[in-house]
Design a protein around this motif. Structure first.
Motif, PDB file in Angstrom:
ATOM      1  N   LEU A 316       0.797  -1.182  -0.062  1.00  0.00           N
ATOM      2  CA  LEU A 316      -0.075   0.055  -0.141  1.00  0.00           C
ATOM      3  C   LEU A 316       0.886   1.102  -0.081  1.00  0.00           C
ATOM      4  O   LEU A 316       1.893   1.457   0.727  1.00  0.00           O
ATOM      5  N   LYS A 317       0.512   2.145  -0.644  1.00  0.00           N
ATOM      6  CA  LYS A 317       1.315   3.487  -0.940  1.00  0.00           C
ATOM      7  C   LYS A 317       0.324   4.675  -0.676  1.00  0.00           C
ATOM      8  O   LYS A 317      -0.700   4.616  -1.607  1.00  0.00           O
ATOM      9  N   SER A 318       0.547   5.362   0.295  1.00  0.00           N
ATOM     10  CA  SER A 318      -0.525   6.837   0.288  1.00  0.00           C
ATOM     11  C   SER A 318       0.332   8.004  -0.268  1.00  0.00           C
ATOM     12  O   SER A 318       1.520   8.202   0.120  1.00  0.00           O
ATOM     13  N   MET A 319      -0.498   8.670  -1.307  1.00  0.00           N
ATOM     14  CA  MET A 319       0.414   9.834  -1.959  1.00  0.00           C
ATOM     15  C   MET A 319       0.335  10.585  -0.869  1.00  0.00           C
ATOM     16  O   MET A 319      -0.288  10.729  -0.066  1.00  0.00           O
ATOM     17  N   ARG A 320       1.577  11.375  -0.701  1.00  0.00           N
ATOM     18  CA  ARG A 320       1.978  12.780   0.041  1.00  0.00           C
ATOM     19  C   ARG A 320       1.251  13.617  -0.620  1.00  0.00           C
ATOM     20  O   ARG A 320       1.427  14.372  -1.318  1.00  0.00           O
ATOM     21  N   THR A 334      -0.222  -4.511  -3.767  1.00  0.00           N
ATOM     22  CA  THR A 334      -0.743  -5.929  -3.345  1.00  0.00           C
ATOM     23  C   THR A 334      -0.868  -7.007  -4.213  1.00  0.00           C
ATOM     24  O   THR A 334      -0.782  -8.029  -4.015  1.00  0.00           O
ATOM     25  N   GLY A 335      -1.023  -6.551  -5.703  1.00  0.00           N
ATOM     26  CA  GLY A 335      -1.191  -7.816  -6.607  1.00  0.00           C
ATOM     27  C   GLY A 335      -2.473  -8.308  -6.501  1.00  0.00           C
ATOM     28  O   GLY A 335      -3.020  -9.213  -7.267  1.00  0.00           O
ATOM     29  N   MET A 336      -3.679  -7.703  -5.684  1.00  0.00           N
ATOM     30  CA  MET A 336      -5.057  -8.208  -5.697  1.00  0.00           C
ATOM     31  C   MET A 336      -5.856  -7.442  -6.820  1.00  0.00           C
ATOM     32  O   MET A 336      -5.610  -6.300  -7.211  1.00  0.00           O
ATOM     33  N   GLU A 337      -6.960  -8.399  -7.019  1.00  0.00           N
ATOM     34  CA  GLU A 337      -7.902  -7.531  -7.989  1.00  0.00           C
ATOM     35  C   GLU A 337      -8.887  -6.419  -7.001  1.00  0.00           C
ATOM     36  O   GLU A 337      -8.649  -6.573  -5.877  1.00  0.00           O
ATOM     37  N   THR A 338      -8.953  -5.447  -7.751  1.00  0.00           N
ATOM     38  CA  THR A 338      -9.443  -4.366  -7.305  1.00  0.00           C
ATOM     39  C   THR A 338     -11.028  -4.635  -6.437  1.00  0.00           C
ATOM     40  O   THR A 338     -11.063  -4.206  -5.271  1.00  0.00           O
ATOM     41  N   THR A 339     -11.509  -5.571  -6.849  1.00  0.00           N
ATOM     42  CA  THR A 339     -12.800  -5.986  -6.161  1.00  0.00           C
ATOM     43  C   THR A 339     -12.616  -6.654  -4.791  1.00  0.00           C
ATOM     44  O   THR A 339     -13.215  -6.467  -3.998  1.00  0.00           O
TER      45      THR A 339
END
Ligand SMILES: Cc1ncc(COP(=O)(O)O)c(C=O)c1O
Length: 393
Positions: A316-320, A334-339
């Motif tokens: 996970l990356k939160s934009m500054r 994460t490589g996970m599907e968005t759903t």
């Protein structure tokens, strides 16, 4: 001014709050257990000067049509000069029913059916909605990601233009992603608008919500060379959390643009909302300014806490954020599907967020979290997210 207590938990359930009471309808989440981090309003009271203005008006007890907006215009002029170094002609201010309304009115005034309207995506979702509803075409110009922040790529946009675009909407500061655009970037945008003969609508509703060290530069100050094609939009509503008052400004210094806009205002019968005018006039004051300074410091604390906690989750990356209180988190790592990402946020963490794809091209792997809530809730959100994605840790 008494020090605002942004830590106070105010129960907004059952108050017709879109953010709280709309959770069940839109997400199937009960407000008793869900955390609403979607709709961009804050869980804080406005400064006392704003509440006092509403109380005084209510105490008077007669709620007729609003007239004599000179105090309001003066207040807008004072705020823009003091806070943003922008000298406005107070006669150039049109009061609309908010800035989505202002955007819709601009589309009517400055474009025709079928015209292309440019958005730098991902961007605030309501723009595309009103453009399409008005029978205009959305032209998506995707922002480029450079070292984790959004930038505009005018070479790519030049190649994309067909000559059928009439207007562009700039979101400054940018929602989502929280960019505070630099003078150089705004100049490049102005040159782009001149090259393609575009009207520029600069939505600056987030102009006051700045992280430490950031300075917002109004488009009108940065680029006087495009005054004849520039529409400025500002509001008190996001800054002071009075969005329910539905009051915003469209500021037009060019006489020809002003005439066209005036005709549309007249055609739709737009006149000021009295509650909004009383609240906004009170907000644009030294007391309001001190409150905003305290607010921004608090929001920065929330942002730091959120980013640190969220980035403990691998992938996970939160934009500054440079401005706004809207965290923009990329889940692609994460490589996970968005759903599956959305299912976990909704069903496991029980958090209502704005789904990235609704912001247009480039938003697909992101989710937007509203951090304008007491810090304890941000802590709770981080804990829930860490638990919902615990298998990644
Ligand atoms: C960029 C932008 N413009 C406009 C709005 C909404 O404005 P209003 O409530 O004045 O219609 C928002 C709300 O989030 C926003 O982010």
């Amino acid at each position: 001014m008494t020090t605002p207590d942004f830590d106070e938990i105010i129960d907004r359930r059952g108050t017709h709050s879109s953010k709280w009471d709309g959770m069940e309808t839109y997400y199937g989440l009960s407000p008793d257990e869900g955390l609403p981090m979607w709709v961009a309003d804050m869980d804080f009271r406005p400064p006392a000067c704003v509440t006092r203005a509403v109380k005084d008006y209510a105490d008077h007890g007669v709620f007729g049509y609003f007239g004599d907006d000179s105090a309001y215009r003066e207040a807008v002029g004072w705020w823009m000069r003091e806070r943003h170094g922008w000298q406005i002609d107070t006669g150039a201010v049109f009061s609309t029913h908010g800035l989505v309304n202002g955007t819709g009115l601009c589309l009517q005034a400055f474009t025709e059916q079928g015209d292309g309207v440019i958005l730098f995506t991902p961007v605030y979702h309501a723009f595309a909605r009103v453009i399409r509803a008005a029978g205009r075409r959305v032209v998506e110009c995707p922002l480029a990601l450079n070292e984790g922040r959004y930038e505009m790529d005018f070479d790519a946009y030049d190649a994309q233009m067909t000559g059928e675009e009439r207007l562009l909407i700039l979101c400054s500061p940018h929602n989502p992603g929280g960019r505070v655009w630099s003078a150089q970037e705004l100049k490049a945008l102005a040159a782009f608008a001149q090259r393609h003969d575009l009207i520029v609508v600069s939505d600056e509703i987030h102009a006051d919500l700045l992280m430490p060290g950031q300075t917002h530069l109004p488009m009108a100050v940065a680029c006087p060379e495009i005054a004849d094609r520039l529409v400025m939009m500002t509001a008190t509503t996001k800054t002071f959390n009075i969005a329910g008052a539905h009051t915003g400004n469209v500021i037009l210094h060019d006489p020809a643009l002003r005439r066209r806009f005036e005709t549309v205002m007249s055609a739709f019968g737009i006149s000021p909302n009295a509650f909004g005018m009383h609240m906004a006039t009170a907000a644009y004051s030294p007391e309001g300014a001190a409150w905003v300074d305290a607010l921004c410091a608090y929001l920065d604390g929330n942002r730091q806490l959120f980013d640190a906690g969220i980035e403990k989750i691998p992938g996970l990356k939160s934009m500054r954020l440079q401005g706004t209180y809207l965290a923009w988190v990329d889940f692609s790592g994460t490589g996970m599907e968005t759903t599956e990402v959305q299912r976990r946020i909704l069903k496991d963490a029980k958090i209502a967020v704005n789904y990235g794809e609704s912001f247009g091209l480039g938003g697909e792997s992101y989710q937007r979290f509203n951090l304008a809530t007491p810090r304890a809730r941000v802590e709770e959100a981080v804990e829930r997210m860490q638990k919902a994605f615990a298998d990644l840790q």
